[in-house]
Motif scaffolding. Sequence first.
Motif, PDB file in Angstrom:
ATOM      1  N   ARG A 179      43.099  33.402  48.830  1.00 11.78           N
ATOM      2  CA  ARG A 179      44.090  33.767  47.807  1.00 11.78           C
ATOM      3  C   ARG A 179      44.598  32.524  47.076  1.00 11.78           C
ATOM      4  NH1 ARG A 179      44.839  38.601  45.676  1.00 11.78           N
ATOM      5  NH2 ARG A 179      47.102  38.378  45.629  1.00 11.78           N
ATOM      6  N   ILE A 229      38.738  45.311  47.492  1.00 12.94           N
ATOM      7  CA  ILE A 229      38.825  43.933  46.999  1.00 12.94           C
ATOM      8  C   ILE A 229      37.481  43.479  46.435  1.00 12.94           C
ATOM      9  CG2 ILE A 229      39.287  41.546  47.683  1.00 12.94           C
ATOM     10  CD1 ILE A 229      41.153  42.663  49.858  1.00 12.94           C
ATOM     11  N   TRP A 242      38.102  32.779  40.165  1.00 10.17           N
ATOM     12  CA  TRP A 242      38.953  33.796  40.788  1.00 10.17           C
ATOM     13  C   TRP A 242      38.118  34.976  41.301  1.00 10.17           C
ATOM     14  CZ3 TRP A 242      40.566  34.596  35.248  1.00 10.17           C
ATOM     15  CH2 TRP A 242      40.215  35.855  34.754  1.00 10.17           C
ATOM     16  N   CYS A 292      37.930  37.026  49.827  1.00  9.27           N
ATOM     17  CA  CYS A 292      39.002  37.783  50.485  1.00  9.27           C
ATOM     18  C   CYS A 292      38.444  39.012  51.204  1.00  9.27           C
ATOM     19  CB  CYS A 292      40.050  38.234  49.466  1.00  9.27           C
ATOM     20  SG  CYS A 292      41.024  36.911  48.730  1.00  9.27           S
ATOM     21  N   SER A 342      42.458  41.745  40.369  1.00 13.12           N
ATOM     22  CA  SER A 342      42.120  40.911  41.522  1.00 13.12           C
ATOM     23  C   SER A 342      43.375  40.395  42.223  1.00 13.12           C
ATOM     24  CB  SER A 342      41.252  39.724  41.074  1.00 13.12           C
ATOM     25  OG  SER A 342      40.021  40.166  40.549  1.00 13.12           O
ATOM     26  N   ARG A 343      44.397  40.099  41.434  1.00 10.70           N
ATOM     27  CA  ARG A 343      45.627  39.548  42.001  1.00 10.70           C
ATOM     28  C   ARG A 343      46.407  40.587  42.790  1.00 10.70           C
ATOM     29  NH1 ARG A 343      50.235  36.469  38.427  1.00 10.70           N
ATOM     30  NH2 ARG A 343      48.323  35.610  37.501  1.00 10.70           N
ATOM     31  N   ALA A 386      36.109  41.940  42.568  1.00  8.96           N
ATOM     32  CA  ALA A 386      35.352  40.700  42.381  1.00  8.96           C
ATOM     33  C   ALA A 386      34.085  40.943  41.572  1.00  8.96           C
ATOM     34  CB  ALA A 386      35.000  40.103  43.745  1.00  8.96           C
ATOM     35  N   VAL A 428      42.181  32.035  44.425  1.00 12.43           N
ATOM     36  CA  VAL A 428      42.386  33.055  43.386  1.00 12.43           C
ATOM     37  C   VAL A 428      43.454  32.563  42.414  1.00 12.43           C
ATOM     38  CG1 VAL A 428      43.230  35.387  42.903  1.00 12.43           C
ATOM     39  CG2 VAL A 428      41.646  35.016  44.798  1.00 12.43           C
ATOM     40  N   THR A 431      38.086  36.073  45.126  1.00 13.60           N
ATOM     41  CA  THR A 431      38.434  37.454  45.474  1.00 13.60           C
ATOM     42  C   THR A 431      37.377  38.053  46.389  1.00 13.60           C
ATOM     43  OG1 THR A 431      39.589  37.757  43.359  1.00 13.60           O
ATOM     44  CG2 THR A 431      38.922  39.747  44.538  1.00 13.60           C
TER      45      THR A 431
END
Length: 448
Positions: free
Chosen positions: A128, A190, A108, A115, A48-49, A194, A131, A112
């Motif tokens: 973010r 993305i 998170w 995003c 996710s990051r 998630a 996140v 995500t």
Amino acid sequence: MALMTPRAALDAPATVDLPVGRTSSRRRIYPWIVFGLAFALLLSDYMSRQVLAAVFVPLGEELALDKGQLGSLISVVALMVGLLTLPISILADRWGRVRSLVVMAILWSIATLACAFAQSYEQLLIARFFVGVGEAAYGSVGIALVLSLFAPRVHAALSAAFMAGGSFGTMIGTAVGGVVAVHFGWRWSIGAMAVLGLLLVAAFKVIVTETRVRRHQTVDDAPATPAKVETPKGARAPLSSLFTNPAVICAYLGSGLQMFMAAVMLTWLPTFFKEEYTMTVDKAGGAAAFFVLLVGTGMIVCGVIADRVSRQDPTRKWTAGIGFCSFAFVSLMIAFQLPTGGLQLTLMAVGAFFSAGCSGTTAAMVASLTHKSVQASAMGTLTLANNLLGLAAAPFIIGVLADHMSLADALAIAPLVYLPAAAAMYIGRRLHPRGLAKLQALSTRVDR
């Protein structure tokens, strides 16, 4: 005997009427189930990051973002992780580690997902930010949960594997994100991360509970009997001791600075391959994933090497760290000066392998030079240094430099950060005996 459902079997106490062999077997299996689920969530954390790095090009084109803005979307996560790891870890110890991990993963994953629906840079940056808040203490709390279920004799190996999971998660997120982006678009890349996170946290919540964890905790090499978890007695060393030992400060600095180049490679290699090797987004993500795999593998192998060479003399860990920095510096400085081609890629591979090789070395030095009552806080401080000096700083700084020159030129000067990293470790080696004496004096004062 009546049959039990899988959930009931996991909840059954160790005293149920089962043969000893089956009871012991189940007690050995459950900690590995927890490790597997915690490790899977760690992979989700980094997927996710870092998936954003795989889709920088299409994302930047659609939202009209420059490289500085793109880098800031990676840096804001690492910044929040660095700032919040220590306070959230303290809260998790009081509120419950399992409960805390579930809340973190849900946060998170939802952030995500947000995003994927963002329509502007500002919306992306806010998403973010959350996140980063969700991921802030997952590494420190997750490894604490895992280690509580295993005997001390395997803690080093488990710690190394858990730390390297960040690189493996980055690798998977970069590769999968690039492929999904080509076929469905960057938003689907993305969103997929998630959804995966939400599915994993649902499985974690069903299988892992505070009650089961307490039942399987151990403090020695005899896992057949549940161990009592007692609150340590005696005074604690002051938190100020984390910053008054010069050798420990050198370890913080050396670790954080050597993580700078590793973060550069984790973030900017997909874009580098897209621009310099004219690869498609999916192929650039796959190529970058290979180098990220080398970063994670190198962390584990370099940690094993450092342990072996320092069996008779602990200060050799510092020497090993200096060596790893030197290999990475020479390889990457030459690589990014060369034209594209096989030789450049070979030297980049060598540099990637050693780029974060000092992680285990510096962590071991911090642990050996801090009082046992504040070692968790010491590891939180080390995480802060890694994020502020490396993981948060690198994506943004290189992005800004790339906007003013080019990404290739920015990458060509980035390895210079290994020089102060190696210098910090050299000074730490010289100060190591004094650091041990300072720790001994502190221990005498606190433990008596």
